[in-house]
Design a protein around this motif. Sequence first.
Motif, PDB file in Angstrom:
ATOM      1  N   ALA A 268       0.832  -1.204   0.000  1.00  0.00           N
ATOM      2  CA  ALA A 268       0.000   0.000   0.000  1.00  0.00           C
ATOM      3  C   ALA A 268       0.867   1.255   0.000  1.00  0.00           C
ATOM      4  O   ALA A 268       0.577   2.226  -0.705  1.00  0.00           O
ATOM      5  CB  ALA A 268      -0.934  -0.014   1.209  1.00  0.00           C
ATOM      6  N   VAL A 269       1.941   1.241   0.774  1.00  0.00           N
ATOM      7  CA  VAL A 269       2.843   2.397   0.806  1.00  0.00           C
ATOM      8  C   VAL A 269       3.518   2.586  -0.551  1.00  0.00           C
ATOM      9  O   VAL A 269       3.613   3.699  -1.070  1.00  0.00           O
ATOM     10  CB  VAL A 269       3.906   2.212   1.909  1.00  0.00           C
ATOM     11  N   LEU A 270       3.974   1.495  -1.159  1.00  0.00           N
ATOM     12  CA  LEU A 270       4.640   1.590  -2.464  1.00  0.00           C
ATOM     13  C   LEU A 270       3.678   2.116  -3.516  1.00  0.00           C
ATOM     14  O   LEU A 270       4.035   2.959  -4.342  1.00  0.00           O
ATOM     15  CB  LEU A 270       5.168   0.212  -2.882  1.00  0.00           C
ATOM     16  N   GLU A 271       2.424   1.626  -3.483  1.00  0.00           N
ATOM     17  CA  GLU A 271       1.441   2.074  -4.470  1.00  0.00           C
ATOM     18  C   GLU A 271       1.072   3.525  -4.250  1.00  0.00           C
ATOM     19  O   GLU A 271       0.955   4.312  -5.189  1.00  0.00           O
ATOM     20  CB  GLU A 271       0.203   1.176  -4.381  1.00  0.00           C
ATOM     21  N   SER A 272       0.911   3.875  -2.990  1.00  0.00           N
ATOM     22  CA  SER A 272       0.494   5.240  -2.672  1.00  0.00           C
ATOM     23  C   SER A 272       1.579   6.256  -3.023  1.00  0.00           C
ATOM     24  O   SER A 272       1.288   7.393  -3.363  1.00  0.00           O
ATOM     25  CB  SER A 272       0.149   5.329  -1.193  1.00  0.00           C
TER      26      SER A 272
END
Length: 673
Positions: free
Chosen positions: A23-27
């Motif tokens: 989620a952090v990488l995508e965000s």
Amino acid sequence: MAIDSVSKVQAVCHSSARDGMVAVLESSGSFHPVSREEGHDWLLPAGTDTTMLAGQIDELEAVIGFLREFVPKPGLSERMGAVPRSVPAERLSALLEDDELLWRARRAWRIAMLISERSGDLRETVEEISFLEGWSGLPCAIDELGRHGSFTAQAGFCPAENAPGLIGLGRSEPLLSVEPAGPSTRREPARLLVVTHDGAPEEVRQEIVRLGFSAVDFAARRGGVRKLLEASELRRKALEKRIEAFRTEAAGLAADLPALEELRDAAGMLLERLSAAGSGLRGDRLFLIRGWVRNRDLGVLEKSISGLGDAFLERIEPEEGEVPPSAATESGLIDPYMMLTEMFGSPSPSDPDPTPLMAPFYSLFLGICIGDAGYGMFLALISGLGLLSARRRGQRNRLFGILFQGGLAAIVVGVFFGGWFGMDRALLPAFLAAPARLLDSLVPGGAAYSTSMQFLYTTMALGIVQLLAGVVVNFVKRWKAGERLTVILEQTGWILSTLGLFPWLFNHYLLVGVLYDSSGPLDRVFLMSLLAGAVLIFVMGGREAKGFGKVGLGAMAAYGIVNLLADALSYSRLFALSLSGGIIATVVNQISRMLPGTDIPGVGLLITIPVLIGGHLFNIAMSVLGGFIHTARLQFVEFFGKFYEGTGAPFSPLRYRPQYVNIVRKNPEGGSR
């Protein structure tokens, strides 16, 4: 305005923190995942089956499309002004746990299926009613058709024109009975009941066939037609009532349409993350994923990942022979032209960034192809409104950006070439005609040439400038690659040939000696430049061959000078497109004046205005389409061919592109974006 440097990294976390990590990488929108790598002894591919989720997203899309039938359709102005809702990413993810919303989505899907099934049943019932109504006059029950003892009863069709003959045959032949079995019209075949005794002569049977009678198969139907018809009518009413009840329930569920759209984007974001997680590796308690990150984004991403707890981001060395993706970043004015670069291919590590080199040429050439200040104003206005509309939606439309700049360039070109909606240049007001006279001074003694010839020479001269720019860029590219002596000799040959060929050729064959004295020393300078360039190209072209092959390869390389001439002539298409557009604009104006009735006050305007608007809109559309394609062709073939390979891989960061809402994400440095 460059290709950014990138580093290969791997993000590592406890397996329980995998979803948060992804989620952090995508965000962040800054992580370009690499495809799955071979696992080690203790790490295996973290494959994730997303088939079910993808299927649920398809169902959700179908539900959204179904429920839209039950809400008022927005008007054009409302659609143009609509702005997607901004939804925080956290709220979007929480929708996936909203059991009530999920139940309503499943209920809407079920209702859509039920309505589809019941509608199918209703269509079959209506067809059955139509069939039975046709046999409402059948004087017997369907069960009585067929063979009974020595009689055979058949219901069937007969051509309308033969029906009286068949009925008459039944009245004259004692072993044959023919009666009407349903409504009859002149256009439709007649429905008849034919009862034949076994003792009827063969001639009678043949006559029945000759008159075109064919029996109908009533399949499993039994009983009287009227009773069957009544039952079918009852079934039709029941189905209509049931469908109406489902539609009423669906209309109520349509109030959830905005929430379902958000749910669709939430599911899409989850699918994007799970797909990315599948490219990682996993151990018993470990999850890692590798990818590329711009060096300037490394610090922010490290900070975000460190916030997860037992997780970290580290740089790793690329595999042997692994090529990093091309991460190009352009300024606001140049950014739209990345669309064209991506159409051709991303820069390879040895390529210069072609976008800023191409952008000024492209906008100018597109403006030349349109070649009318009035058209340019219209194009700039429409594309500018498109840009503003896209910006309000939180989107970036590069095509509108290119067209907007091309429209501005067309205004400049049209002003200096006297193009104003195809109006006769002699009829233009003085302040509009004045800039067009400057064109006459572009070529010494150019007043003797027509505007069209001046225009043609200008486009070819611009082409030579771009070709020379391509040669220079290739020189710099190879110089940086360490081919210094080779590139000096090779590219000097092409530069000398270009500088010698075109002035000499133009002065002798196009401008008839107006550039310089054809018998003077300058003419010999250009010829010597051309010859010196040809010799250099010949020598360098054949240097890698052996024996007589040096001559062959050298001659082939020197023949490329002819291709140089062909390349320059390719730019005359700019002139041709502009000229054709100008001619069509003039013809539209002439047609609008020649139409019958245009000299009648009031009526003339009603005739002229639609013709002018329709004709010029068509001409603008064709000019923009032709200009866009042919200008792109000049960049891809003539310009890029001089220095650009375009074999690199694009930098594609992991980032879900929402379908219905704008996702508001937390900024690691504070605020939101």
